[in-house]
Design a protein around this motif. Structure first.
Motif, PDB file in Angstrom:
ATOM      1  N   THR A 211      30.040  53.739  22.607  1.00 13.29           N
ATOM      2  CA  THR A 211      30.811  52.987  23.597  1.00 13.29           C
ATOM      3  C   THR A 211      31.301  51.668  22.996  1.00 13.29           C
ATOM      4  O   THR A 211      30.881  51.263  21.904  1.00 13.29           O
TER       5      THR A 211
ATOM      6  N   LYS B 237      36.338  46.779  32.000  1.00 15.79           N
ATOM      7  CA  LYS B 237      36.249  48.048  32.747  1.00 15.79           C
ATOM      8  C   LYS B 237      35.971  49.241  31.841  1.00 15.79           C
ATOM      9  O   LYS B 237      35.554  50.303  32.302  1.00 15.79           O
ATOM     10  N   PHE B 238      36.227  49.054  30.530  1.00  8.64           N
ATOM     11  CA  PHE B 238      36.090  50.185  29.599  1.00  8.64           C
ATOM     12  C   PHE B 238      34.966  49.976  28.586  1.00  8.64           C
ATOM     13  O   PHE B 238      34.837  50.773  27.654  1.00  8.64           O
TER      14      PHE B 238
ATOM     15  N   ASP C 232      31.845  50.440  28.595  1.00  9.73           N
ATOM     16  CA  ASP C 232      30.825  51.489  28.479  1.00  9.73           C
ATOM     17  C   ASP C 232      31.447  52.884  28.329  1.00  9.73           C
ATOM     18  O   ASP C 232      30.781  53.904  28.528  1.00  9.73           O
ATOM     19  N   VAL C 233      32.723  52.899  27.946  1.00 14.90           N
ATOM     20  CA  VAL C 233      33.428  54.151  27.660  1.00 14.90           C
ATOM     21  C   VAL C 233      33.422  54.375  26.147  1.00 14.90           C
ATOM     22  O   VAL C 233      33.583  53.420  25.376  1.00 14.90           O
ATOM     23  N   PRO C 234      33.222  55.620  25.674  1.00  7.82           N
ATOM     24  CA  PRO C 234      33.265  55.874  24.225  1.00  7.82           C
ATOM     25  C   PRO C 234      34.605  55.445  23.626  1.00  7.82           C
ATOM     26  O   PRO C 234      35.664  55.661  24.219  1.00  7.82           O
TER      27      PRO C 234
ATOM     28  N   ASN D 209      37.941  57.401  23.359  1.00  3.80           N
ATOM     29  CA  ASN D 209      38.881  57.453  24.479  1.00  3.80           C
ATOM     30  C   ASN D 209      39.771  56.212  24.566  1.00  3.80           C
ATOM     31  O   ASN D 209      40.594  56.109  25.476  1.00  3.80           O
ATOM     32  N   TYR D 210      39.611  55.272  23.640  1.00  2.67           N
ATOM     33  CA  TYR D 210      40.444  54.070  23.607  1.00  2.67           C
ATOM     34  C   TYR D 210      41.782  54.382  22.931  1.00  2.67           C
ATOM     35  O   TYR D 210      41.851  55.210  22.017  1.00  2.67           O
TER      36      TYR D 210
END
Length: 267
Positions: free
Chosen positions: A107, A141-142, A144-146, A149-150
């Motif tokens: 993340t 907002k992102f 904790d997103v892997p 996916n950025y």
């Protein structure tokens, strides 16, 4: 007296380019052991020497293939020169390929600690700067997103925010002002200007002589890996534009860029 920040002393860099395509490791090893692996020597840099004092801002100019990025990577410690030495006085932060060191399965939060450790930051330092990094990146907002996916722009924003969390003595910029959107570029530029105001020494590679003129007090021209000229920024830019005719081209590029920015605003 001004203090030295960087001394590049007779630096040369040689790469061995294979004459033939080798498809796998096994074939490479067999050719190497049997003496059938043939190389062409390519000297990306030849006998480059210069000294920067604390607070100097050096613009490095040159056509594609002149050796600019190779020089920055040697100064940053990514490459070891074939010949010569580099002496750095203080902490150095290279803003080269932002986000290139990210682990895409992790993340954003995890990559802040991973990338920060690569840059030499302690965990305690990253803990103290974590909120500042997240806020500057605009990616709360992102976070904790892997990272896989950025978008490339999001990775660059996070990379820049981590790399500039500390105030370095030497800052390396390689075409950095293409980072993110217009708003983020302006914010990044303000942060870099604050660093420069505090005495950070800057090495800046750009194809835009206008950007070099705004930021730098010294400039250097690289041609085929050799220093063609070094001196005060105005004098060197005039010489570079006379030799390469970049002034008119930049005017066109600036108008295209300006039109793009207006479209972003209206969109």
């Amino acid at each position: 007296m001004a203090k030295k920040a960087l001394v590049v002393d007779h630096v040369s860099m040689k790469f061995n380019l294979s004459e033939e395509k080798v498809d796998n490791i096994k074939e490479y090893v067999i050719r190497l052991l049997t003496g059938k692996l043939k190389y062409n020597e390519f000297w990306a840099l030849r006998d480059v020497s210069f000294t920067l004092q604390r607070g100097d801002r050096l613009g490095i100019l040159g056509l594609n293939g002149a050796g600019k990025s190779t020089l920055l990577k040697i100064i940053a410690g990514v490459f070891k020169p074939t010949e010569g030495t580099v002496k750095r006085y203080g902490k150095i932060v290279p803003l080269l390929e932002l986000g290139a060191g990210f682990e895409k399965q992790y993340t954003g939060r995890e990559n802040i600690y991973l990338y920060g450790s690569v840059l030499g930051y302690s965990r305690e330092f990253i803990d103290s700067k974590f909120e500042e990094i997240v806020k500057f990146s605009g990616l709360r907002k992102f976070i904790d997103v892997p990272v896989k996916n950025y978008s490339s722009g999001m990775r660059s924003k996070l990379g820049f925010s981590i790399a500039t969390a500390a105030d370095p003595e030497i800052l390396i910029l390689d075409e950095i002002f293409s980072v993110g959107d217009v708003k983020f570029r302006r914010k990044s530029m303000r942060k870099i200007r604050r660093m420069m105001a505090n005495g950070t020494t800057v090495l800046f590679v750009s194809h835009s002589t206008k950007q070099v003129q705004k930021i730098c007090n010294k400039a250097m021209i690289l041609e085929h890996g050799k220093v063609a000229a070094f001196g005060e920024v105005g004098e060197i830019i005039a010489l570079y534009e006379k030799k390469n005719g970049t002034e008119e081209t930049e005017g066109v590029e600036d108008r295209v860029k300006g039109a793009g920015e207006e479209n972003e605003k209206s969109g």
